[in-house]
Write a protein that holds these residues in place. Structure first.
Motif, short mmCIF file in Angstrom:
data_model
loop_
_atom_site.label_atom_id
_atom_site.label_comp_id
_atom_site.label_asym_id
_atom_site.label_seq_id
_atom_site.Cartn_x
_atom_site.Cartn_y
_atom_site.Cartn_z
N GLU B 423 -77.45 -7.77 -12.40
CA GLU B 423 -76.98 -9.05 -12.90
C GLU B 423 -77.10 -10.09 -11.79
O GLU B 423 -77.14 -9.74 -10.61
N PRO B 424 -77.15 -11.34 -12.16
CA PRO B 424 -77.03 -12.35 -11.09
C PRO B 424 -75.72 -12.17 -10.35
O PRO B 424 -74.68 -11.90 -10.93
N LYS B 425 -75.79 -12.31 -9.04
CA LYS B 425 -74.63 -12.01 -8.22
C LYS B 425 -73.68 -13.21 -8.19
O LYS B 425 -74.10 -14.35 -8.24
N SER B 426 -72.43 -12.88 -8.08
CA SER B 426 -71.45 -13.98 -7.88
C SER B 426 -70.98 -14.00 -6.44
O SER B 426 -71.24 -13.08 -5.68
N LEU B 427 -70.23 -15.00 -6.15
CA LEU B 427 -69.81 -15.19 -4.76
C LEU B 427 -68.57 -14.39 -4.44
O LEU B 427 -67.69 -14.21 -5.28
N ALA B 428 -68.55 -13.92 -3.22
CA ALA B 428 -67.33 -13.26 -2.75
C ALA B 428 -66.35 -14.35 -2.28
O ALA B 428 -66.76 -15.46 -1.94
N PRO B 429 -65.06 -14.04 -2.24
CA PRO B 429 -64.11 -15.01 -1.68
C PRO B 429 -64.45 -15.31 -0.22
O PRO B 429 -64.96 -14.45 0.49
N PHE B 430 -64.16 -16.49 0.19
CA PHE B 430 -64.59 -16.93 1.51
C PHE B 430 -63.73 -16.29 2.57
O PHE B 430 -62.52 -16.17 2.42
#
Lengths: 289, 913
Positions: B423-430
Motif C-alpha cells: 500500500e502507499p506508505k503513511s507517515l510515522a509520528p515525528f
C-alpha cells in the motif's frame, strides 16, 4: 643767592599770593578787549580831540602852527577830557547770596565777587579809581589786591543785606551786586541817597536759575538761608505761578527805581556765562559818558 | 471653607483684623515734608495753598498700601486652590497600589499621593501598611508611618495584571483602605473590594490621564495593521505610533511613523502602515509616541517577517499542465506568506534570499555550486524536492555531494502503485528531535513514490521525518550556518499526497520557510521550552532577561491568551527555531474601566489639580509695595531725581542688546554706493584693488554725481553680494575655486543685475601668445558661472559713451581686448542713429587684462601709486583709464541710459557728424 634764583623765588611768592579769585577775574576781564576811551569832550587829557579856531584869550603858545599853516585862520589843538572816575562797588555778602541751586553751580556770591573784581580790573586798567565799602577809591594796580581782600570776607549773618552809601564819592559811579530778594526799602533809601550825591550807577541782580524757575514740588518747608524766614506748603508746585509773578513784580519795581534815579538794572543768572554780565555792566557804566 | 479654597495656616488670617488699624494709622500720619533752604522764601511769605487739601495720605495711596498688606497676610496664610481632601478616621490604614503597567503613566504622582496619605496617617498616629497588588499575595505588614515612608520610593510597577489571590491574603481586624487604582477592571477586583469594604472604609484614587493600549501589529493585505485602544473614550485625539528597529549599522532607530485618529467618543482606532519589506523585516517593536507604559509597546516577533524565497524549477512550466507542475503547490502555499523571487540561480543568489527552493533540480554547475555553498555558509536554507530527474541522477553515488543532505540511491522506489507491492506508505509520528515534533499527521497523507537514501551511519541524525517503515522522508544536513533539506517526494502530487494536505504547509512553516500567523496556536508552541530573551518592564523598556527561567510551550500558549503573569513576564521568547512575542495587550484585549460603587469615594478625577496660591499672593504684595515706594516718592516730590535715574537704568539695561542686532557689514554696504572688490587671498592684490577702487571713487566724486563710500573687500563665500552694484575681481594664478554655495550666490548676483569686472592683469603678456596662468584661472573660475555668450567690445557699445566718449580702455596696459556680453545677432544700425541699440541692460561681465586697479590706485595722500606708461603719454593713459572706470560705474548704475534716442542729437554733435 644769585639773581636768577632770587627772581624765581620772588616770582613764586608773587604767584602764591595770586588767589583764584583774582586769576578768574583777570581772565574774565581779558575776554573783553577795550581801548582807552575819552569823555568825548574837550578838556585836559592826552588824546587829541579836535581843532578849534583860536579866539581872544587863548595863549599864543597853544596855537597849533602846522594846522594853521594850512589855512588862513589860527587853530588851537584841543585835547579830550579824561578824568579818572571814582567807582565804588558793593557786593551783597549776606547769607542769601550763599545759595546754590545745583551742586555743580557756584553760589551767587562767587559770581558776584568775580564780576566785581573783573569790573574793578577793567576800570583800573582804564585809569579809573575803584573803591569798595571801607576802602576809598584809588587808582592803580595795588588797589586790586586791597579790593580782593575786602571782597574775600565770609558771609554775614543776616539773610538779606542793604547797600552802604557811606564811601561814595559825589558825582562818581557805583555798582551794586546783590540778589535784591530782601526788603526793598533799604535799597530805595540807598538809591535816593546816592542820587542826592549825584552818583549814577548800575544794579546787577545775581540770581540762581533755581530761584528763577522754582522747580520744587510736593510737601515742602522752605527756609531762608539764615533760618529767619520759614514757609510751609503742602503742594509746592502750586506756588510756582504765584512765586514767579512776585519775582517779576520785584524786578519791575527795581527797574522802575533804577530808572527813576538814572541808574541801570540788569538780572544775571549764575547759569549763564559771566562775560555777558560783565559786558553789560561795563557798557552801562560807560554809557553815561 | 470657600469651595475649592483651603488655607494651610488659617490662624494668620486674623492679621486681617489689623488692616483697619493700619488704615487709621496711615490716615493719621502724613507723609514727611522736605526741608529746603531757599532765599526766595521772602517772596513766598503769605502765599496760601490753592486747595484745602488735607495733609493726610491720599486715599489711593492708602488703598494701595492696604492691599499690599492684605495680600501679604493672605499669602502667608498659605491658601491652596482645590485642596486634596484629608482622611479622617482612626485605626490602621492600608495603602494599596495596583502597580500594573497602567500605573506606569504617572507612577511618581501616585507615590507622592501615597506619601501624603502615609504622612497624614503618621501625624494622626495610625499604623500604616503599603502593598502592591502585582506582587505575590502576602499579609500586609502594619508599621509606623516613618518606616513605610522610606520604603515608598522603592516601589515600582510591574508589567502584568494584579494577582487575584489578594482577597484571601488580607488579615483579620479592621482597617481603612486607601486604594490607588489604575482605573482598569482586572479579574478578582470585585472580591477584593468586597473584602476590603468588610474591614473598613475604602477610598480610591484614580488618575484622570488617558490610557492608551497598543494591540499587536499584524500583516494583512500588504500592510501592517496597527490598532490602538484608549480609556476613557473622550474627545477627538490624534496619536502617533512609531516602529523601531535596528538600522543597517545596528543602531536602534525609528523606522516608520503612523498617525492614528480617535473619533470623538470612540475607544479604538486603526490604521494601516505600509512598509517596504526590508524595513518590515527589521522592525522589532511598535510604540505609542509619548506614552511610557508597557501597554503602549508591542514587540514584534517573527510574525511580521516575511522570508525572501526563490523558487527554481525544472524549466518552463508548460501551459495547461499547471496542476502537474512542481512549483504550483509551492507557490500556492508560499506566495501569501513570503516574498517570492524569480529568476535564474545566479540572479537569485545575487538578491540574497532567505530560502531557495529547488524542485527536482539534481545538478548544478560548478560556479553555481560554489556560489550556493557561500550562500549556505552565510545562513541560507536550501530546500530541495525530489523528482524523476533526481531519481535518475547519480548524485551521491560516490560520496556526499555538497548540496545533498544524504547520499541517494539511484532510482528511488515506488510503493502502492500499479506495478508494485504494498500500500502507499503513511507517515510515522515525528521524533522528538525533529522540528516537526508535535505536528499531527493526518491519515490521508500517503507516499507512493520516493527516492531512497543510502543507509549511512549518520542517516538517523539527519532524518527529520520518516515513513511508517522508517524510511526517511525528509532529511537535513547543516552546512555552516545554513542547512540543506531534502524532501524525498515531489513538490506536486505525483509521488505523494503530502503537498495536498495542510501538513505540508505546517512543515514548511516549521522549517522557517514561511511566516507564521499572528498568534501561534498551542500546538505550534507545544513541546518546546521557550526562553525569554528580552523582558519588558512596566515602563515599556526592554531589558535583557538574564537568567530568567524558561517556560513550557503550553504555559506560554496560556499566557498568550490570558496575558502575562509574574512567572511569564512580557517580552520576546525564543524557541528552537523561532521567537514569539508575549505582549501585555493582546489582539483581543479590551480596556474596561473599573466601576466603583457609590459608597466608595473616588478622588483625583477632577480636572483641576491642587494649586498653591501662596507664591502668587506674596509676589503681588511685593509688587504693590514697590509701586508704593514710587508713589510715596512722587507724593513728596522727590520723584524727578529718582525717576530720571530709574529711567536711565532701564534704558541702559534695555539698550545694551540692541547694538548687537545690527549687521555692521550690511549697514556699511548699503548706506551709500559702495564699490567692492573680491578678496583673492593675495594681500598685495587685495590692497591694490582697494586702493584702485578708492582712487576711482575719488574721481567719481570729483567729476560726477556719484559719491561712493570707501570701497569694501568682499568674501564671496561668506558675504552677501546683493549690496554691491559692481564687483571688481582681480584674478591671480593661485586663486582657489569658489565653493558651490559661492557659485550659486554669484550666479544669482549676475542674473539679478550685478556686474563683475574680471581683470586678469596680464595685459603685457597676453598678446604674446599662449595662455597665461591667470587666464587659465579665469577659465576655471568662470566655468561654474552662468555667463551669456561674450564678444570683444564693439565700437558702439554703451560703455564707449556712458559718461565719457572713449575708444579704447587701457589700464596699466593697453593691449588686452575687452570682452562683454554679446550683442544679439539681429542688432542693426538704424537710420540716423550713430550706434546700434544693443543689449537692453547691463552686461553681467566685463573681462579684460589691463590691470585697471593699478591705474586707478591712489594712496592716502591722493597720489597715484603705480606708474602708467611713461611721461605725458602715461598720464594720458591713466586719465583714459580713469575715464573708463567712470564709464563702467555709470553704466552699472544707469544701465544703457545712453543708448536712449534722446541723447542722439547731442552725441551726433559731439561726434562731429
Amino acid at each position: 643767592m644769585s639773581l636768577a634764583t632770587d627772581l624765581r623765588s620772588r616770582a613764586e611768592t608773587l604767584g602764591q599770593s595770586l588767589p583764584a579769585l583774582l586769576a578768574e577775574a583777570e581772565h574774565l576781564a581779558a575776554t573783553l578787549m577795550l581801548g582807552e576811551h575819552g569823555r568825548r569832550r574837550a578838556g585836559q587829557g592826552d588824546e587829541f580831540w579836535q581843532y578849534r579856531p583860536a579866539h581872544q584869550g587863548d595863549a599864543a603858545r597853544s596855537i597849533d602852527w602846522r594846522r594853521s599853516a594850512r589855512s588862513d585862520a589860527h587853530f588851537v589843538r584841543e585835547r579830550e577830557w579824561q578824568a579818572a572816575q571814582s567807582v565804588s562797588l558793593w557786593v551783597d555778602g549776606s547769607r542769601s547770596m550763599g545759595f546754590s541751586g545745583a551742586k555743580d553751580r557756584a553760589p551767587k556770591l562767587d559770581r558776584a565777587r568775580v564780576l566785581a573784581l573783573a569790573l574793578a580790573v577793567l576800570l583800573l586798567r582804564g585809569g579809573e579809581r575803584v573803591g569798595i565799602a571801607g576802602l576809598p577809591p584809588r587808582p592803580g594796580r595795588a588797589q586790586i589786591m586791597a579790593l580782593m581782600d575786602a571782597l574775600e570776607r565770609d558771609l554775614a549773618t543776616d539773610d538779606y543785606g542793604s547797600p552802604q552809601v557811606v564811601g561814595m564819592v559825589p558825582h562818581g559811579r557805583a555798582v551794586f551786586l546783590s540778589d535784591f530778594l530782601g526788603d526793598l526799602d533799604p535799597i530805595e533809601t540807598a538809591l535816593t541817597a546816592a542820587a542826592d550825591r549825584g552818583v549814577k550807577g548800575v544794579m546787577v541782580q545775581v540770581l540762581d536759575p533755581a530761584e528763577e524757575d522754582f522747580p520744587f514740588d510736593g510737601r515742602t518747608i522752605f527756609e531762608s538761608m539764615g533760618g529767619s524766614l520759614r514757609h510751609e506748603t503742602l503742594k509746592a508746585g502750586d506756588l510756582r505761578g504765584r512765586y514767579l509773578d512776585r519775582l517779576a513784580t520785584r524786578k519791575a519795581r527795581l527797574a522802575d527805581l533804577a530808572r527813576a534815579v538814572g541808574w541801570h538794572f540788569h538780572t544775571h543768572h549764575t547759569g549763564e556765562p559771566a562775560q555777558m554780565a560783565l559786558l553789560w555792566a561795563y557798557g552801562a557804566l560807560e554809557g553815561g559818558r | 471653607m470657600i469651595s475649592g479654597l483651603a488655607f494651610a495656616a488659617p490662624a494668620l488670617l486674623l492679621g486681617l483684623i489689623a488692616l483697619p488699624i493700619l488704615w487709621l494709622l496711615l490716615r493719621a500720619v502724613p507723609p514727611a515734608p522736605i526741608r529746603r533752604r531757599f532765599p526766595g522764601v521772602a517772596l513766598l511769605l503769605g502765599l496760601k495753598d490753592a486747595e484745602a487739601e488735607t495733609d493726610k495720605t491720599p486715599l489711593w495711596l492708602l488703598l494701595l498700601r492696604a492691599l499690599a498688606v492684605a495680600a501679604a497676610i493672605v499669602g502667608f496664610a498659605g491658601p491652596v486652590l482645590n485642596p486634596v481632601p484629608k482622611a479622617e478616621g482612626t485605626g490602621p490604614l492600608l495603602v494599596l497600589f495596583d502597580g500594573t503597567w497602567a500605573d506606569a503613566r504617572d507612577w511618581q504622582r501616585r507615590v507622592d499621593r501615597a506619601a501624603v496619605a502615609v504622612a497624614d496617617a503618621g501625624r494622626a498616629g495610625r499604623p500604616v501598611a503599603v502593598a502592591v497588588l502585582t506582587d505575590a499575595p502576602d499579609a500586609p505588614d502594619f508599621q509606623t508611618a516613618e518606616a513605610w515612608a522610606a520604603r515608598l520610593a522603592g516601589l515600582s510597577p510591574k508589567a502584568w495584571v494584579p494577582d487575584a489571590g489578594w482577597a484571601k491574603a488580607l488579615p483579620e481586624g479592621d482597617f481603612d483602605t486607601f486604594w490607588l487604582s489604575d482605573g482598569l477592571d482586572h479579574a478578582g477586583r470585585a472580591d477584593l473590594l468586597a473584602a476590603l469594604s468588610d474591614r473598613g472604609a475604602v477610598r480610591v484614587f484614580q488618575s484622570p490621564r488617558p490610557l492608551f493600549a497598543l494591540h499587536p501589529a499584524r500583516f494583512e493585505d500588504g500592510a501592517v495593521q496597527i490598532s490602538v485602544s484608549r480609556l476613557p473614550a473622550g474627545p477627538e485625539t490624534e496619536i502617533e505610533v512609531i516602529a523601531r528597529g535596528p538600522d543597517p549599522a545596528g543602531i536602534d532607530r525609528e523606522l516608520a511613523r503612523a498617525k492614528l485618529t480617535f473619533a470623538a467618543g470612540e475607544a479604538r482606532a486603526e490604521t494601516a502602515l505600509t512598509l517596504p519589506p526590508e524595513l518590515r523585516n527589521r522592525v522589532q517593536r511598535f510604540e505609542i509616541l509619548g506614552q511610557r507604559t508597557a501597554g503602549a509597546v508591542s514587540l514584534t516577533d517573527d510574525s511580521l517577517k516575511r522570508r525572501k524565497l526563490a523558487l527554481i524549477g525544472d524549466g518552463a512550466d508548460k501551459e495547461g499542465l499547471q496542476l502537474l507542475s512542481a512549483m504550483h503547490y509551492l507557490r500556492q502555499a508560499l506566495a501569501p506568506v513570503a516574498d517570492l523571487v524569480d529568476g535564474g540561480l545566479t540572479d537569485v543568489l545575487a538578491a540574497k534570499p532567505d530560502v531557495i527552493v529547488l524542485a527536482d533540480v539534481p545538478r548544478l554547475t560548478q560556479t553555481e555550486t560554489d556560489a550556493m555553498l557561500d550562500w549556505l555558509e552565510a545562513g541560507g536554507l536550501l530546500l530541495r524536492f525530489a523528482g524523476p530527474k533526481t531519481a535518475a541522477a547519480d548524485t551521491g553515488l560516490d560520496g556526499d555531494t555538497p548540496l545533498m543532505p544524504v547520499r541517494l540511491r539511484q532510482g528511488g522506489r515506488s510503493v502502492g502503485g500499479a506495478m508494485s507491492w504494498g500500500e502507499p506508505k503513511s507517515l510515522a509520528p515525528f521524533p522528538e528531535t525533529s522540528p516537526f515534533f508535535g505536528l499531527v499527521v493526518p491519515e490521508d497523507v500517503t507516499v507512493s513514490s520516493q527516492v531512497l537514501a543510502q543507509p549511512d551511519p549518520d542517516l538517523p541524525q539527519r532524518t527529520l521525518a520518516a515513513l511508517a517503515d522508517g524510511t526517511p522522508l525528509v532529511t537535513r544536513r547543516e552546512i555552516g550556518e545554513g542547512q540543506v533539506v531534502l524532501f524525498h517526494v515531489t513538490a506536486n502530487a505525483e509521488w505523494s499526497t503530502l503537498p495536498l494536505s495542510g501538513l505540508f504547509v505546517q512543515m514548511l512553516e516549521r522549517l522557517t520557510v514561511s511566516t507564521r500567523p499572528a498568534t501561534p496556536k498551542a500546538e505550534d508552541l507545544a513541546g518546546q521550552i521557550w526562553v525569554p530573551e528580552r523582558v519588558l518592564d512596566a515602563y515599556g523598556q526592554a531589558v535583557d532577561a538574564g537568567e530568567t527561567a524558561g517556560v513550557q510551550g503550553s504555559e506560554l500558549a496560556v499566557a498568550l491568551t490570558e496575558g502575562p503573569v509574574a512567572a511569564r513576564p512580557p517580552g520576546l521568547y525564543a524557541g528552537a527555531e523561532r521567537r514569539v512575542a508575549l505582549n501585555v495587550i493582546g489582539a483581543e484585549t479590551v480596556l474596561a474601566a473599573a466601576a466603583w460603587p457609590a459608597t466608595v469615594p473616588v478622588e483625583g478625577l477632577d480636572a483641576a489639580p491642587e494649586q498653591d496660591l501662596k507664591g502668587g499672593l506674596l509676589a503681588l504684595a511685593l509688587v504693590l509695595l514697590a509701586v508704593d515706594i514710587i508713589a510715596a516718592l512722587w507724593i513728596s516730590g522727590r520723584l524727578r531725581a529718582a525717576g530720571s535715574a530709574a529711567v536711565m537704568l532701564i534704558a541702559l539695561g534695555l539698550g545694551v542688546p540692541e547694538a548687537h542686532a545690527q549687521d555692521d557689514f550690511a549697514l556699511t554696504a548699503t548706506t551709500g554706493v559702495v564699490l567692492a572688490h573680491v578678496l583673492t587671498g593675495d594681500p598685495q592684490v587685495d590692497e591694490i584693488a582697494q586702493a584702485g577702487l578708492a582712487g576711482l571713487g575719488d574721481r567719481l566724486r570729483e567729476r560726477t554725481a556719484v559719491e561712493p563710500d570707501p570701497p569694501m573687500g568682499v568674501d564671496i563665500e561668506t558675504d552677501e553680494l546683493a549690496f554691491f552694484p559692481f564687483l571688481y575681481w582681480p584674478i591671480t594664478a593661485t586663486q582657489g575655486q569658489p565653493s558651490d554655495a559661492a557659485y550659486a550666490k554669484l550666479n544669482r548676483y549676475l542674473q539679478t543685475g550685478g556686474m563683475v569686472l574680471f581683470d586678469t592683469r596680464d595685459g603685457d603678456m597676453a598678446g604674446l601668445g599662449g595662455a597665461t596662468p591667470e587666464s587659465e584661472t579665469l577659465q576655471r573660475i568662470a566655468s561654474g558661472l552662468d555667463i551669456p555668450p561674450l564678444e570683444p567690445i564693439p565700437n558702439d557699445h554703451v560703455l564707449t559713451r556712458s559718461f565719457y566718449l572713449l575708444q579704447d580702455f587701457p589700464g596699466r596696459y593697453t593691449d588686452s581686448s575687452i570682452w562683454v556680453e554679446a550683442a544679439p545677432a539681429d542688432a542693426e544700425l538704424s537710420e540716423g542713429m550713430p550706434f546700434r541699440n544693443l543689449n537692453d541692460g547691463v552686461t553681467p561681465v566685463i573681462i579684460g587684462g589691463n590691470d585697471w586697479a593699478a591705474a586707478w590706485a591712489v594712496d592716502q595722500s591722493g597720489l597715484a601709486m603705480f606708474p602708467v606708461g611713461r611721461g605725458y603719454a602715461g598720464e594720458r593713459q591713466r586719465e583714459i583709464a580713469n575715464r573708463f572706470g567712470i564709464n563702467i560705474v555709470m553704466h552699472v548704475l544707469t544701465g544703457n541710459y545712453k543708448s536712449d534716442q534722446v541723447h542722439v542729437p547731442a552725441l551726433l554733435e559731439r561726434l562731429g557728424e
